[in-house]
Design an enzyme around this catalytic site. Structure first.
Site, mmCIF file in Angstrom:
data_model
loop_
_atom_site.group_PDB
_atom_site.id
_atom_site.type_symbol
_atom_site.label_atom_id
_atom_site.label_comp_id
_atom_site.label_asym_id
_atom_site.label_seq_id
_atom_site.Cartn_x
_atom_site.Cartn_y
_atom_site.Cartn_z
ATOM 1 N N GLU A 1 0.780 -1.197 -0.022
ATOM 2 C CA GLU A 1 -0.109 0.047 -0.110
ATOM 3 C C GLU A 1 0.788 1.309 0.044
ATOM 4 O O GLU A 1 0.567 2.340 -0.685
ATOM 5 C CB GLU A 1 -0.933 -0.001 1.209
ATOM 6 C CG GLU A 1 -1.951 1.194 1.179
ATOM 7 C CD GLU A 1 -1.494 2.481 1.464
ATOM 8 O OE1 GLU A 1 -2.166 3.353 1.484
ATOM 9 O OE2 GLU A 1 -0.180 2.740 2.556
ATOM 10 N N GLU A 2 2.118 1.146 0.611
ATOM 11 C CA GLU A 2 2.744 2.472 1.080
ATOM 12 C C GLU A 2 3.464 3.268 -0.297
ATOM 13 O O GLU A 2 3.589 4.213 -0.309
ATOM 14 C CB GLU A 2 3.838 2.346 2.222
ATOM 15 C CG GLU A 2 3.370 1.848 3.230
ATOM 16 C CD GLU A 2 2.561 3.041 3.947
ATOM 17 O OE1 GLU A 2 2.423 4.222 3.352
ATOM 18 O OE2 GLU A 2 2.171 2.825 5.188
ATOM 19 N N ASP B 1 -7.303 1.418 7.780
ATOM 20 C CA ASP B 1 -5.969 1.663 7.526
ATOM 21 C C ASP B 1 -5.976 3.407 8.101
ATOM 22 O O ASP B 1 -5.388 4.276 7.365
ATOM 23 C CB ASP B 1 -5.695 1.756 6.191
ATOM 24 C CG ASP B 1 -4.301 2.148 5.739
ATOM 25 O OD1 ASP B 1 -3.207 2.161 6.565
ATOM 26 O OD2 ASP B 1 -3.731 2.714 4.588
ATOM 27 N N HIS C 1 4.592 7.224 9.620
ATOM 28 C CA HIS C 1 5.760 7.038 8.511
ATOM 29 C C HIS C 1 6.888 7.589 9.588
ATOM 30 O O HIS C 1 7.984 7.923 9.008
ATOM 31 C CB HIS C 1 5.522 8.091 7.600
ATOM 32 C CG HIS C 1 4.338 7.369 6.637
ATOM 33 N ND1 HIS C 1 4.316 8.012 5.226
ATOM 34 C CD2 HIS C 1 3.649 6.419 6.703
ATOM 35 C CE1 HIS C 1 3.253 7.422 4.806
ATOM 36 N NE2 HIS C 1 2.791 6.313 5.674
#
Lengths: 475, 475
Positions: B338-339, B366, B436
């Site tokens: 996904e990232e 998410d 992140h």
């Protein structure tokens, strides 16, 4: 850009206050309007971009720390609150004297037992108000129970034993305060019952949802017990409680040892710290917003109740910074001694009565500083509909839980036939992880969650000031 | 007592499933009923007293850690998820192959500049997908901007410079995802614009509400840029951004230096991990619940998106443990990549189409593992009223925010004319504190908040399975 935005919003607010002059005396469930939305948005914007509560809290928790009634730290906190509110330029700031219980923990507590030749050290702390053990501690067999009733039924069988209250939180309850309420009788009242039948001590499973290694302290009472029936009591961690319970099944005759040297000294002088913004129309009628300044000695008193303290002061600051001129006098009260006596809350209500200070409303923040969920309402039927009508204004900020119910320990003594009491209700999921334990520290508080709370509380005070009346009911 | 309660509830559920057999084909907005309340209560009770997600998450985050696509850790996570779902006894567990981008960070990045003779070291990290700087780094004067447009207007003036994107989050936005959405173009697209006009690098203020000392990474893209216009890009911490901005006012000609050795390797083989419980009535129709298994390399990937991964698996576990026999096949999908590519989400939808697997619904988690606030809805007008009607069942658990809107990146490729997509929406206040960055670790996740999410998601999947149909719209 921040400054430009603030200037813009401040101007907006001042204009909207003037616009509303004509409507301020009308009470209706439908008077919430666009002006209110704008004012509320501005409280949130100021708090979220230029709030002060978080740095105030850092100072209180990290430079003063735990501040139990009667301690030097409590006195430091009093001086800190007074100085801070003076610096904020509130119209009047003063100290209200109150005598408080003065319990001291003494040396660090010790507890252990042996099982199968292994010594188990138990994380333990005396409960506030407990007497000490004999100098060399107390050692006895343990009877594990789940309730005070069970001890009543055991009666004389508890003589010479240590009673171990081990009823856990009901974790299926979504509101963790309900789980706490369902267990805390063990901590507060368990010793009175056990002492009456000759137990030599009680130990209590810590009041938390979590399995952890921290003892969570809190207050206890001897109730109507005769002083010769007073026995020492302490909390042990939940992990230790689980382990002890297991070991008691293996060896019901194991002997538990604990030692504590706490004592209750003569009552000590202390203070509620009060700051106010004078009302423009009804200066002798009051809306109080508060939290409690004292906190348990094991931690920094961040969520309990440093957050309530800084939010309450910030409510006045947010009104002031956004140019709101309240009709009623708005007070921030930092109550002393909520944790083990409630002397501050009682004193404040007594003095208000003596001085004929009519309270229109009071709001308390003493449920931690997590993300806002809503407000409780405790007041007249007439005002209830009005109050609940404000929900629509604060739903966009996540405050969706508006319900009737208890408002808070410190403002409850203000309860009468006309006053509106409300409790600020943040999310409760994490609260008892830290409650009364060494983990209740500044780093557990989130800046945005704290500031959202300040803004929500400022919004409610603004609405109470604008729409709640005012005259005491004539009977 | 826990076991007795569980046995009681399990029995209740089985009975209620049978009771409901006759109504399962009826679609109505009013069919939510007492049986549903009981089932939902049981999902919450199981999750809160005997949930598994928290320990699964501990294992994933602390024993594997960051798991960027193509890394050995990502492969370990694939094997971990497969093993875990097999151990849970799901009807079928398998790996779906997918080729993923393989970007590696290389050596730890370095950045600094000098001002008034003092060297300032800057917390920095390369953005995912960026090229390296030249071996000895890049050093240039800095132009601070607040938007891509500003760079477009500067045009050739940026040649030879480092562009510093420094537009902060709008902290007045209550939903922090909205603030992120308002800034992230700088991180994702800023380099393409700057490179086009000959800048030698870009640095971006980290995407977070907070002022902190952590660089927050994330993906970037070169878009339509010609490879010769590719320039290196990195994020610097928000505190460093504030300081650099101040220093640029003092000395607009200061030279900023940074060095990074990241590179994009050839695409690597990887997998989506899929587990399913077969549907009792419509085994060839699917409801998918998922989160993404990959995570950035700087941290443990706890809130992003370890929580979504363990919650998705726990949905199936909660259905199974409470004796629910779903009509449709329910799948937990741990999406890869996904990232920095979304290859897993795209692959899953492609294969579903190829195999004519009709998706009735999909739910994505998410947005972190904080306390539940609600669900988004993205589907047909016909089903919207039905979906929103479920709010009343989940409001008692704090899920008050039901709104239409985007559901999630990994399930979005499943979008068609009939499918119901939903996004799980927990409280967003703390999310970008960790997002992140090196701070996204297991200790930031609260057991109860995580488990409330699992139960809420299980409840929604249960309702979707029971009430949503089913037949694709014929056109």
């Amino acid at each position: 850009m921040k400054k430009i935005l603030l200037a813009f919003f401040t101007a907006t607010i001042i204009i909207s206050c003037n616009e509303n002059k004509t409507t301020t005396n009308t009470i209706s469930t439908n008077t919430v309007n666009k002006t209110d939305s704008i004012a509320i948005k501005q409280f949130f914007s100021t708090a979220l971009t230029d709030g002060k509560a978080y740095e105030w809290l850092r100072d209180l928790t990290q430079n003063i720390g735990g501040r139990l009634s009667g301690s030097p730290e409590a006195q430091m906190a009093v001086e800190w609150g007074e100085k801070l509110m003076k610096e904020e330029g509130f119209d009047k700031v003063w100290l209200q004297p109150v005598m408080v219980p003065h319990w001291v923990r003494g040396e660090k507590e010790v507890a252990n037992y042996s099982i199968n030749g292994t010594k188990i050290n138990v994380p333990i702390c005396a409960l506030g108000g407990s007497i000490a053990t004999p100098k060399n501690g107390v050692m006895a067999e343990v009877i594990e129970v789940k309730s005070l009733d069970e001890v009543e039924k055991l009666g004389e069988k508890v003589r010479g034993k240590i009673i171990f209250y081990n009823r856990p939180f009901d974790n299926t309850l979504i509101n963790t305060f309900a789980a706490y309420g369902g267990c805390v009788d063990q901590r507060y009242g368990g010793t009175e019952v056990a002492g009456k039948y000759g137990a030599v001590g009680t130990i209590v499973r810590s009041m938390t949802n979590n399995l952890d290694d921290y003892p969570h302290t809190g207050s206890m009472g001897y109730g109507k017990a005769k002083p010769e029936d007073y026995i020492p009591t302490a909390a042990i961690s939940t992990n230790a409680s689980e382990l002890l319970s297991k070991h008691l099944k293996e060896n019901p005759n194991l002997k538990f040892y604990f030692k504590q040297s706490c004592e209750t000294l003569p009552d000590a002088p202390s203070f509620n710290v009060i700051g106010e913004i004078a009302g423009s129309e009804f200066p002798n009628k009051y809306i109080t917003v508060g939290g409690h300044l004292d906190s348990w000695d094991l931690a920094e008193g961040a969520h309990d109740d440093g957050t309530g303290v800084v939010q309450s002061m910030e409510v006045l600051s947010l009104l002031k910074r956004n140019g709101i001129k309240p009709k009623h006098t708005i007070r921030a009260v930092l109550f002393m001694n909520e944790e083990n006596g409630l002397r501050g809350g009682k004193k404040y209500a007594e003095e208000a009565k003596l001085k004929n200070e009519i309270h229109v409303a009071a709001l308390e923040s003493d449920s931690g500083g997590h993300t806002p969920r809503g407000f409780s309402y405790n007041g007249t039927k007439e005002n209830q509909e009005l109050f609940m009508g404000w929900k629509s204004l604060l739903e966009p900020y996540g405050l969706t839980d508006w319900h009737t119910g208890y408002a808070g320990a410190d403002i409850n003594p203000l309860k009468n036939e006309t006053v509106t009491l409300s409790g600020y209700k943040p999310d409760s999921q994490r609260y008892f992880d830290y409650h009364h334990a060494a983990t209740d520290t500044f780093d557990k508080v989130n800046l945005r969650e704290l500031e959202l709370g300040s803004a929500a509380m400022a919004s409610l005070v603004y609405l109470m000031d604008k729409y709640l009346d005012v005259e005491p009911v004539k009977k």
